[in-house]
Design an enzyme around this catalytic site. Structure first.
Site, PDB file in Angstrom:
ATOM      1  N   ASN A 103      40.838  31.574  40.073  1.00 12.95           N
ATOM      2  CA  ASN A 103      39.805  32.399  40.703  1.00 12.95           C
ATOM      3  C   ASN A 103      40.215  33.874  40.646  1.00 12.95           C
ATOM      4  O   ASN A 103      41.377  34.209  40.889  1.00 12.95           O
ATOM      5  CB  ASN A 103      39.647  31.990  42.175  1.00 12.95           C
ATOM      6  CG  ASN A 103      38.636  32.843  42.909  1.00 12.95           C
ATOM      7  OD1 ASN A 103      37.507  33.037  42.450  1.00 12.95           O
ATOM      8  ND2 ASN A 103      39.021  33.370  44.062  1.00 12.95           N
ATOM      9  N   HIS A 105      39.815  37.507  42.372  1.00 18.76           N
ATOM     10  CA  HIS A 105      39.470  37.987  43.720  1.00 18.76           C
ATOM     11  C   HIS A 105      39.772  39.483  43.824  1.00 18.76           C
ATOM     12  O   HIS A 105      40.863  39.924  43.444  1.00 18.76           O
ATOM     13  CB  HIS A 105      40.262  37.216  44.787  1.00 18.76           C
ATOM     14  CG  HIS A 105      39.878  37.612  46.173  1.00 18.76           C
ATOM     15  ND1 HIS A 105      38.703  37.164  46.768  1.00 18.76           N
ATOM     16  CD2 HIS A 105      40.456  38.445  47.062  1.00 18.76           C
ATOM     17  CE1 HIS A 105      38.608  37.704  47.970  1.00 18.76           C
ATOM     18  NE2 HIS A 105      39.651  38.489  48.170  1.00 18.76           N
ATOM     19  N   SER A 132      43.419  40.220  42.204  1.00 18.22           N
ATOM     20  CA  SER A 132      44.320  39.059  42.157  1.00 18.22           C
ATOM     21  C   SER A 132      43.669  37.931  41.375  1.00 18.22           C
ATOM     22  O   SER A 132      42.453  37.737  41.442  1.00 18.22           O
ATOM     23  CB  SER A 132      44.622  38.545  43.575  1.00 18.22           C
ATOM     24  OG  SER A 132      45.224  39.536  44.374  1.00 18.22           O
ATOM     25  N   ASP A 141      40.884  31.536  49.044  1.00 17.01           N
ATOM     26  CA  ASP A 141      41.682  32.535  48.312  1.00 17.01           C
ATOM     27  C   ASP A 141      43.169  32.447  48.667  1.00 17.01           C
ATOM     28  O   ASP A 141      43.861  33.465  48.769  1.00 17.01           O
ATOM     29  CB  ASP A 141      41.149  33.953  48.596  1.00 17.01           C
ATOM     30  CG  ASP A 141      39.683  34.087  48.218  1.00 17.01           C
ATOM     31  OD1 ASP A 141      39.287  33.543  47.175  1.00 17.01           O
ATOM     32  OD2 ASP A 141      38.932  34.718  48.970  1.00 17.01           O
TER      33      ASP A 141
HETATM   34  C1  GAR Z   1      34.538  40.239  41.051  1.00 16.86           C
HETATM   35  O1  GAR Z   1      34.985  41.416  41.687  1.00 16.86           O
HETATM   36  C2  GAR Z   1      35.273  39.042  41.597  1.00 16.86           C
HETATM   37  O2  GAR Z   1      36.621  39.279  41.874  1.00 16.86           O
HETATM   38  C3  GAR Z   1      34.488  38.791  42.853  1.00 16.86           C
HETATM   39  O3  GAR Z   1      33.159  38.940  42.472  1.00 16.86           O
HETATM   40  C4  GAR Z   1      33.090  39.935  41.444  1.00 16.86           C
HETATM   41  C5  GAR Z   1      32.283  39.397  40.291  1.00 16.86           C
HETATM   42  O4  GAR Z   1      31.784  40.419  39.504  1.00 16.86           O
HETATM   43  N1  GAR Z   1      34.749  37.495  43.388  1.00 16.86           N
HETATM   44  C6  GAR Z   1      34.839  37.275  44.690  1.00 16.86           C
HETATM   45  O5  GAR Z   1      34.674  38.138  45.523  1.00 16.86           O
HETATM   46  C7  GAR Z   1      35.140  35.845  45.055  1.00 16.86           C
HETATM   47  N2  GAR Z   1      35.594  35.747  46.404  1.00 16.86           N
HETATM   48  P1  GAR Z   1      30.812  40.080  38.262  1.00 16.86           P
HETATM   49  O6  GAR Z   1      29.678  39.210  38.788  1.00 16.86           O
HETATM   50  O7  GAR Z   1      30.359  41.412  37.771  1.00 16.86           O
HETATM   51  O8  GAR Z   1      31.652  39.332  37.250  1.00 16.86           O
END
Ligand code: GAR
Length: 194
Positions: A103, A105, A132, A141
């Site tokens: 994942n 994060h 991360s 997480d």
């Molecule tokens: C990223 O920043 C990822 O780390 C986060 O969502 C975004 C996705 O961006 N994930 C989380 O927060 C999960 N807890 P994207 O849709 O532009 O790829």
């Protein structure tokens, strides 16, 4: 060639980085992109790249049934690696025990887990946050870390501006981690120099 399934919920810019690298390299292919959100841009990106895009609706289904459907849909693709790239749900089946599942994060875990990591870092007034990548486990997480990169918080940052600065780091980081993992014989082993 490793076979990947990607889980998404939103814009899909991390997914796009993986799609672009899969097109260039010979290390992994993406057999399927799965989402809880039929209307998300990430599914459109998958379809535009000719990748099977599946949404698993959350309406008229219990949470347990939804988790079981997610598990069965992923495992039917026989992936070597599952990547949660902007997937905003917690996996509550044994999926991550059957297939290595990682994942991305947007914080320096264990700081700021959960769905609002960027806003939480801003509200805490810290000078830096980051990106991360970790193995998924039963918690939120909380799984074993694979890679971390720092991102500075600048005066006047909004949530959107800071999140975009983090995502620029995450795109490279995720591709690098996925390539390194896929080049190893044991995808559960993590990577050196994350
Ligand atoms: C990223 O920043 C990822 O780390 C986060 O969502 C975004 C996705 O961006 N994930 C989380 O927060 C999960 N807890 P994207 O849709 O532009 O790829």
């Amino acid at each position: 060639m490793r076979n990947l399934v990607i889980l998404v919920s939103g814009t899909g810019s991390l997914l796009q980085a993986l799609i672009d690298d899969a097109a260039r390299g010979k290390v992994f292919q993406i057999s399927c992109v799965i989402s809880d959100n039929a209307n998300c841009a990430a599914l459109q990106r998958a379809r535009a790249a000719g990748i099977e895009a599946i949404d698993i609706p959350t309406l008229n289904i219990t949470k347990d049934q939804w988790q079981q459907t997610l598990r069965d849909t992923v495992l039917a693709k026989q992936p070597d690696l599952v990547v949660s790239a902007g997937f905003m749900r917690i996996i509550k089946s044994d999926l991550f025990e059957v297939v290595p599942t990682i994942n991305a994060h947007p914080s320096l875990l264990p700081l700021f887990p959960g769905a609002n990591a960027v806003a939480d870092a801003l509200a805490a007034g810290v000078e830096k946050t980051g990106a991360s990548i970790h193995y998924v486990d039963h918690g939120v997480d909380s799984g074993k870390l694979i890679s971390q990169r720092e991102v500075p918080i600048l005066a006047g940052d909004s949530i959107a501006v800071l999140h975009e600065r983090i995502k620029q780091v995450e795109r490279d980081q995720l591709v690098e981690v996925v390539v390194k993992l896929c080049q190893q014989s044991d995808l559960w082993a993590g990577i050196a120099n994350g």
